[in-house]
Design a protein around this motif. Structure first.
Motif, PDB file in Angstrom:
ATOM      1  N   GLN A  58       0.815  -1.204   0.000  1.00 20.86           N
ATOM      2  CA  GLN A  58       0.000   0.000   0.000  1.00 20.86           C
ATOM      3  C   GLN A  58       0.854   1.262   0.000  1.00 20.86           C
ATOM      4  O   GLN A  58       0.489   2.258  -0.612  1.00 20.86           O
ATOM      5  CB  GLN A  58      -0.940   0.012   1.202  1.00 20.86           C
ATOM      6  CG  GLN A  58      -2.051  -1.003   1.094  1.00 20.86           C
ATOM      7  CD  GLN A  58      -2.886  -1.112   2.351  1.00 20.86           C
ATOM      8  OE1 GLN A  58      -2.388  -0.902   3.456  1.00 20.86           O
ATOM      9  NE2 GLN A  58      -4.153  -1.469   2.191  1.00 20.86           N
ATOM     10  N   GLU A  59       1.985   1.237   0.697  1.00 23.20           N
ATOM     11  CA  GLU A  59       2.820   2.427   0.816  1.00 23.20           C
ATOM     12  C   GLU A  59       3.763   2.627  -0.371  1.00 23.20           C
ATOM     13  O   GLU A  59       3.971   3.752  -0.816  1.00 23.20           O
ATOM     14  CB  GLU A  59       3.640   2.378   2.107  1.00 23.20           C
ATOM     15  CG  GLU A  59       2.789   2.533   3.353  1.00 23.20           C
ATOM     16  CD  GLU A  59       3.588   2.442   4.632  1.00 23.20           C
ATOM     17  OE1 GLU A  59       4.801   2.132   4.579  1.00 23.20           O
ATOM     18  OE2 GLU A  59       2.992   2.673   5.698  1.00 23.20           O
ATOM     19  N   GLU A  60       4.357   1.535  -0.867  1.00 24.64           N
ATOM     20  CA  GLU A  60       5.397   1.669  -1.882  1.00 24.64           C
ATOM     21  C   GLU A  60       5.082   0.983  -3.204  1.00 24.64           C
ATOM     22  O   GLU A  60       5.817   1.142  -4.179  1.00 24.64           O
ATOM     23  CB  GLU A  60       6.724   1.145  -1.336  1.00 24.64           C
ATOM     24  CG  GLU A  60       7.215   1.906  -0.116  1.00 24.64           C
ATOM     25  CD  GLU A  60       8.559   1.427   0.368  1.00 24.64           C
ATOM     26  OE1 GLU A  60       9.355   0.935  -0.463  1.00 24.64           O
ATOM     27  OE2 GLU A  60       8.812   1.533   1.578  1.00 24.64           O
ATOM     28  N   GLY A  61       4.041   0.176  -3.234  1.00 24.39           N
ATOM     29  CA  GLY A  61       3.702  -0.533  -4.459  1.00 24.39           C
ATOM     30  C   GLY A  61       4.615  -1.738  -4.680  1.00 24.39           C
ATOM     31  O   GLY A  61       5.356  -2.155  -3.803  1.00 24.39           O
ATOM     32  N   VAL A  62       4.573  -2.268  -5.880  1.00 21.24           N
ATOM     33  CA  VAL A  62       5.337  -3.474  -6.216  1.00 21.24           C
ATOM     34  C   VAL A  62       6.833  -3.246  -6.061  1.00 21.24           C
ATOM     35  O   VAL A  62       7.558  -4.120  -5.579  1.00 21.24           O
ATOM     36  CB  VAL A  62       5.000  -3.940  -7.650  1.00 21.24           C
ATOM     37  CG1 VAL A  62       5.883  -5.100  -8.069  1.00 21.24           C
ATOM     38  CG2 VAL A  62       3.539  -4.337  -7.748  1.00 21.24           C
ATOM     39  N   GLN A  63       7.321  -2.061  -6.439  1.00 18.81           N
ATOM     40  CA  GLN A  63       8.757  -1.808  -6.373  1.00 18.81           C
ATOM     41  C   GLN A  63       9.287  -1.869  -4.938  1.00 18.81           C
ATOM     42  O   GLN A  63      10.480  -2.088  -4.743  1.00 18.81           O
ATOM     43  CB  GLN A  63       9.127  -0.474  -7.034  1.00 18.81           C
ATOM     44  CG  GLN A  63       8.498   0.742  -6.426  1.00 18.81           C
ATOM     45  CD  GLN A  63       7.144   1.084  -7.020  1.00 18.81           C
ATOM     46  OE1 GLN A  63       6.512   0.266  -7.677  1.00 18.81           O
ATOM     47  NE2 GLN A  63       6.677   2.292  -6.758  1.00 18.81           N
ATOM     48  N   GLY A  64       8.440  -1.715  -3.947  1.00 17.39           N
ATOM     49  CA  GLY A  64       8.875  -1.803  -2.554  1.00 17.39           C
ATOM     50  C   GLY A  64       9.400  -3.178  -2.187  1.00 17.39           C
ATOM     51  O   GLY A  64      10.267  -3.310  -1.322  1.00 17.39           O
ATOM     52  N   PHE A  65       8.908  -4.224  -2.842  1.00 20.01           N
ATOM     53  CA  PHE A  65       9.352  -5.584  -2.547  1.00 20.01           C
ATOM     54  C   PHE A  65      10.704  -5.899  -3.177  1.00 20.01           C
ATOM     55  O   PHE A  65      11.397  -6.799  -2.732  1.00 20.01           O
ATOM     56  CB  PHE A  65       8.318  -6.604  -3.034  1.00 20.01           C
ATOM     57  CG  PHE A  65       7.020  -6.528  -2.290  1.00 20.01           C
ATOM     58  CD1 PHE A  65       6.888  -7.105  -1.040  1.00 20.01           C
ATOM     59  CD2 PHE A  65       5.929  -5.867  -2.826  1.00 20.01           C
ATOM     60  CE1 PHE A  65       5.699  -7.036  -0.343  1.00 20.01           C
ATOM     61  CE2 PHE A  65       4.735  -5.786  -2.142  1.00 20.01           C
ATOM     62  CZ  PHE A  65       4.621  -6.374  -0.896  1.00 20.01           C
ATOM     63  N   LYS A  70      16.650  -1.122   3.399  1.00 18.00           N
ATOM     64  CA  LYS A  70      17.196   0.000   4.143  1.00 18.00           C
ATOM     65  C   LYS A  70      17.873  -0.546   5.395  1.00 18.00           C
ATOM     66  O   LYS A  70      17.272  -1.318   6.144  1.00 18.00           O
ATOM     67  CB  LYS A  70      16.078   0.965   4.529  1.00 18.00           C
ATOM     68  CG  LYS A  70      15.370   1.564   3.345  1.00 18.00           C
ATOM     69  CD  LYS A  70      14.162   2.345   3.761  1.00 18.00           C
ATOM     70  CE  LYS A  70      13.362   2.729   2.536  1.00 18.00           C
ATOM     71  NZ  LYS A  70      11.994   3.008   2.809  1.00 18.00           N
ATOM     72  N   THR A  71      19.106  -0.174   5.589  1.00 22.10           N
ATOM     73  CA  THR A  71      19.839  -0.632   6.771  1.00 22.10           C
ATOM     74  C   THR A  71      20.357   0.557   7.544  1.00 22.10           C
ATOM     75  O   THR A  71      20.486   1.663   7.024  1.00 22.10           O
ATOM     76  CB  THR A  71      21.029  -1.528   6.380  1.00 22.10           C
ATOM     77  OG1 THR A  71      21.897  -0.769   5.538  1.00 22.10           O
ATOM     78  CG2 THR A  71      20.557  -2.769   5.638  1.00 22.10           C
TER      79      THR A  71
END
Length: 76
Positions: A58-65, A70-71
Motif C-alpha cells: 500500500q505504501e510503496e507498491g510493487v517496487q517496494g518488494f 534500508k539498513t
C-alpha cells in the motif's frame, strides 16, 4: 509456483522467490480475492508477515518488494 483463480492461472514465480510471493499475496488481499487468514492458513506464514506485506504494498507498491533493503549505518 503457480496461482490459480478458479481454473485460470494468474501468476507464476520461482519457488524460492520470496519477494514475488509477498507481492502476489498482498495483491490478492488488496483486490479482495482472499482474506489475510486465508493466506496464513494456505501457506503457513505468520499473520504479521502478511500484514507487513500488505502495508508495504500500500505504501510503496510493487517496487517496494524489490528495492534494496534500508539498513542502519555502521555501529560506532
Amino acid at each position: 509456483m503457480t496461482y490459480f483463480y478458479g481454473s485460470l492461472p494468474v501468476f507464476t514465480h520461482n519457488e524460492n522467490d520470496a519477494a514475488s510471493f509477498k507481492t502476489i499475496t498482498a495483491q490478492f488481499y488488496i483486490n479482495g480475492y482472499v482474506k489475510q487468514m486465508d493466506i496464513v492458513r494456505a501457506f503457513g506464514v505468520t499473520p504479521i508477515s502478511v500484514k507487513r506485506a500488505v502495508k508495504l504494498y500500500q505504501e510503496e507498491g510493487v517496487q517496494g518488494f524489490y528495492a534494496e533493503k534500508k539498513t542502519r549505518g555502521t555501529a560506532v
